[in-house]
Design a protein around this motif. Structure first.
Motif, PDB file in Angstrom:
ATOM      1  N   ASP A  35      31.225  49.390  35.886  1.00 32.31           N
ATOM      2  CA  ASP A  35      33.108  49.264  34.707  1.00 32.31           C
ATOM      3  C   ASP A  35      34.435  48.991  36.687  1.00 32.31           C
ATOM      4  OD1 ASP A  35      32.623  49.746  32.759  1.00 32.31           O
ATOM      5  OD2 ASP A  35      32.678  52.062  33.082  1.00 32.31           O
ATOM      6  N   ARG A  36      33.404  49.612  37.524  1.00 29.35           N
ATOM      7  CA  ARG A  36      34.338  49.243  38.707  1.00 29.35           C
ATOM      8  C   ARG A  36      34.113  47.666  39.470  1.00 29.35           C
ATOM      9  NH1 ARG A  36      34.451  52.640  44.325  1.00 29.35           N
ATOM     10  NH2 ARG A  36      32.657  51.240  44.450  1.00 29.35           N
ATOM     11  N   ALA A  39      35.978  45.048  36.946  1.00 28.07           N
ATOM     12  CA  ALA A  39      37.271  45.616  37.054  1.00 28.07           C
ATOM     13  C   ALA A  39      37.955  44.423  38.670  1.00 28.07           C
ATOM     14  CB  ALA A  39      38.191  46.308  37.799  1.00 28.07           C
ATOM     15  N   GLN A  43      39.759  40.933  38.866  1.00 25.44           N
ATOM     16  CA  GLN A  43      41.181  40.839  40.597  1.00 25.44           C
ATOM     17  C   GLN A  43      40.471  39.709  41.032  1.00 25.44           C
ATOM     18  OE1 GLN A  43      42.185  44.590  42.095  1.00 25.44           O
ATOM     19  NE2 GLN A  43      41.132  45.721  40.888  1.00 25.44           N
TER      20      GLN A  43
END
Length: 147
Positions: A35-36, A39, A43
């Motif tokens: 999940d990180r 993200a 970005q």
């Protein structure tokens, strides 16, 4: 050209990924949390980036991720984890300055706990670097043998 960033996170890892992306590198991000990582890839915008979840302290997990990535031109070691518990002592420390480590119900002195924390933390980080190097070399050699 391809770069693998081991221990990609929202701070230094993201900044390094942006810089290599700006230079035209394909960026592979490795960390525990899918999940990180997703993200972080979001970005990065137009940077060619891929997320690879792996336990950086587990040789097989790291080897599998780096084999999936294939040969890289640059390997960045950015992994650093905090010791969650000192085995058998009931001493819990998080990602805090060693001098501020809290030692509830422990017969060990704060100085001994701080030194043990430092040694375990350093050993883990070094272990991740060695595993990353070995897995990268194995992936490179394997790809050359298959040619």
């Amino acid at each position: 050209m391809k770069v693998a960033i081991i221990g990609a996170g929202p701070g230094i890892g993201l900044a390094v990924a942006r810089r290599f992306g700006k230079e035209g590198f394909e960026v592979s991000l490795l960390s525990r949390s899918q999940d990180r990582l997703a993200a972080l890839v979001a970005q990065l915008g137009d940077v060619r980036a891929a997320a690879h979840a792996a336990d950086l302290t587990d040789e097989r997990s790291l080897e599998a991720a780096l084999a999936d990535i294939g040969p890289v031109d640059v390997l960045v070691h950015n992994g650093a984890g905090a010791v969650q518990a000192l085995a058998g002592q009931g001493v819990h420390v998080g990602h805090v300055p060693i001098s501020a480590a809290v030692v509830p119900d422990s017969p060990a002195s704060p100085e001994a706990v701080a030194e043990t924390h430092w040694r375990l933390h350093t050993a883990r980080d070094l272990h991740e670097v060695v595993l990353g190097d070995l897995a990268t070399v194995k992936a490179a050699v394997s790809s050359r043998v298959r040619r």
